[in-house]
Design an enzyme around this catalytic site. Structure first.
Site, mmCIF file in Angstrom:
data_model
loop_
_atom_site.group_PDB
_atom_site.id
_atom_site.type_symbol
_atom_site.label_atom_id
_atom_site.label_comp_id
_atom_site.label_asym_id
_atom_site.label_seq_id
_atom_site.Cartn_x
_atom_site.Cartn_y
_atom_site.Cartn_z
ATOM 1 N N GLU A 1 25.916 45.336 -18.389
ATOM 2 C CA GLU A 1 25.233 44.724 -17.244
ATOM 3 C C GLU A 1 25.066 43.212 -17.432
ATOM 4 O OE1 GLU A 1 24.305 45.857 -14.399
ATOM 5 O OE2 GLU A 1 24.091 48.029 -14.540
ATOM 6 N N LYS B 1 17.566 46.050 -16.284
ATOM 7 C CA LYS B 1 16.332 46.545 -15.661
ATOM 8 C C LYS B 1 16.387 48.067 -15.632
ATOM 9 C CE LYS B 1 13.497 46.349 -11.495
ATOM 10 N NZ LYS B 1 13.349 45.790 -10.134
ATOM 11 N N LYS C 1 13.928 44.135 -18.790
ATOM 12 C CA LYS C 1 12.710 44.626 -18.151
ATOM 13 C C LYS C 1 12.705 46.147 -18.213
ATOM 14 C CE LYS C 1 10.185 44.727 -13.790
ATOM 15 N NZ LYS C 1 10.229 44.439 -12.341
ATOM 16 N N ARG D 1 3.742 48.594 -8.442
ATOM 17 C CA ARG D 1 3.989 49.124 -7.102
ATOM 18 C C ARG D 1 2.717 49.184 -6.283
ATOM 19 N NH1 ARG D 1 8.547 53.446 -9.261
ATOM 20 N NH2 ARG D 1 10.097 51.825 -9.709
#
Length: 322
Positions: A229, A191, A244, A201
Site C-alpha cells: 500500500e 489504514k 493508522k 465515529r
C-alpha cells in the site's frame, strides 16, 4: 562484566545518552468542526474532546496555538448528508469554511484536511455505494473535488483517508490541474479496519449505517500488505505516508520507516486515547507517564509526525520537564 547501568544513574546522565526525543513540532492535533451556531458538544467517549461550531472554535484555536502545537487535522460534520456526500466537496462546506477560518485567525497554523466521504454520506461509508457495494473508481472524482476545494480554501496538506485504490493518483492529478502543484499529499496508506476507531465515529458522526469497512480498509493480520500500500501511494505521488492506528501496529510503522525515504506519520487514534483516559479516570495508571511512553514508542519506531489527541497535554508536560 558489562555495566550498562553506569549510564542510567542520574537524570542528567540519562538525558545525555537518550536516543529518542519528542518535540512540539512532532505533533498534529485533530479537531472537529460542526455546522451550526453556539455549539460546543462534548464527545462522551473521548474525555476532553469537543465538536465546535466556527463561532465557538476560537477558544480551541487559542489553546492549540498557545500550547506550541502548530499543526491541526480538521474533520467536518455537516448539517446535510446524502448518498453522494455532496457537502464534502461543496466549496462553502463546513470543512472548507473551517479551513478558511483557521487560516484567517492563525495564518501560520499548518492545516491538514482529511479527505473522505464518511462524515458526509447518509450511509456512513467512505465511498459511493450500489446495493451495499462500495464503489471504488466512481468515488475517486468526488474525493478529488473535495481535495481541490479544501486546498483552495487554504489547506496546507491534503490527507486522503478513504482507502480507495488509486485515490492518491487521482487527487494529485486534480490538484495539479487546479494549479495547486505545491500542495502535498499525506496518504493514510496503511489504514487498518480497526476496532480502535469507535470513539472517533462518535466525534465525527461517521459510523456506517450497514456492514463494516473491511472491504476497503486493511486486515489487521497483514503486515507485508502495508508495504504494498505504501509503495503504491508513493508511486502515485504521496509526499507523506501514514500508519493508522499506531500502538497495535508499531511493527508495521517500523518496517515502513526502515524502507521509505519520505516522512512517515503515525495516528494515535481515538480508541487508544480513550483507553488511557478511562484508566486515568479510574486511578489505574499514571496518565502522563503512559502517554509519554506511548508517544516515545511511536517516534522510536520511526514516526516523524505524531497525530494525537494527547498533543496539547504532551507539550504541556514536556515544558514542565524543562
Amino acid at each position: 562484566m558489562k555495566r550498562t547501568r553506569r549510564l542510567r544513574g542520574t537524570k542528567n546522565m540519562r538525558s545525555l545518552v537518550r536516543e529518542t526525543y519528542l518535540h512540539p513540532s512532532d505533533f498534529v492535533y485533530p479537531i472537529f468542526v460542526i455546522e451550526g451556531e453556539n455549539i460546543k458538544n462534548p464527545v462522551d467517549s473521548m474525555p476532553g474532546i469537543y465538536q465546535y461550531s466556527l463561532d465557538r472554535i476560537d477558544e480551541e484555536l487559542d489553546r492549540i496555538w498557545n500550547s506550541g502545537v502548530r499543526g491541526v487535522l480538521i474533520f467536518g460534520i455537516p448539517a446535510h448528508k446524502d448518498e453522494v456526500g455532496s457537502s464534502a466537496y461543496d466549496p462553502r462546506g463546513i470543512v472548507q469554511e473551517g479551513i478558511r477560518y483557521i487560516k484567517m485567525c492563525y495564518p501560520e497554523m499548518l492545516v491538514i484536511a482529511d479527505i473522505c466521504l464518511c462524515e458526509y454520506t447518509s450511509h456512513g461509508h467512505c465511498g459511493l455505494i450500489h446495493e451495499e457495494e462500495i464503489l471504488n473508481d466512481e468515488t475517486l472524482p468526488l474525493l478529488s473535488k473535495m481535495a481541490v476545494t479544501c486546498a483552495q480554501a487554504g489547506a496546507d496538506i491534503i490527507a486522503p483517508s478513504d482507502m480507495m485504490d488509486g485515490r492518491v493518483k487521482a487527487i494529485r492529478e486534480a490538484l495539479d490541474e487546479a494549479g495547486l502543484l505545491q500542495t502535498p499529499i499525506m496518504a493514510y496508506s496503511a489504514k487498518y479496519a480497526s476496532a480502535y476507531y469507535g470513539p472517533f465515529r462518535d466525534a465525527a458522526e461517521s459510523a456506517p449505517a450497514f456492514g463494516d469497512r473491511k472491504s476497503y480498509q486493511m486486515d489487521p493480520a497483514n503486515g507485508e500488505e502495508a508495504i504494498v500500500e505504501v509503495e503504491a501511494d508513493i508511486e502515485e505521488g504521496a509526499d507523506i505516508v501514514m500508519v493508522k492506528p499506531a500502538l497495535a501496529y508499531l511493527d508495521v510503522l517500523k518496517n515502513i520507516s526502515d524502507r521509505v525515504h519520505i516522512p512517515v506519520a503515525a495516528y494515535n487514534v481515538s480508541g487508544e486515547y480513550s483507553m488511557v483516559k478511562a484508566a486515568t479516570l479510574n486511578g489505574w495508571i499514571d496518565e502522563k507517564r503512559v502517554v509519554m511512553e506511548n508517544l516515545t514508542a511511536m517516534k522510536r519506531a520511526g514516526a516523524k509526525i505524531l497525530i494525537t489527541y494527547h498533543a496539547l497535554d504532551a507539550v504541556k508536560w514536556m515544558k514542565e520537564e524543562n
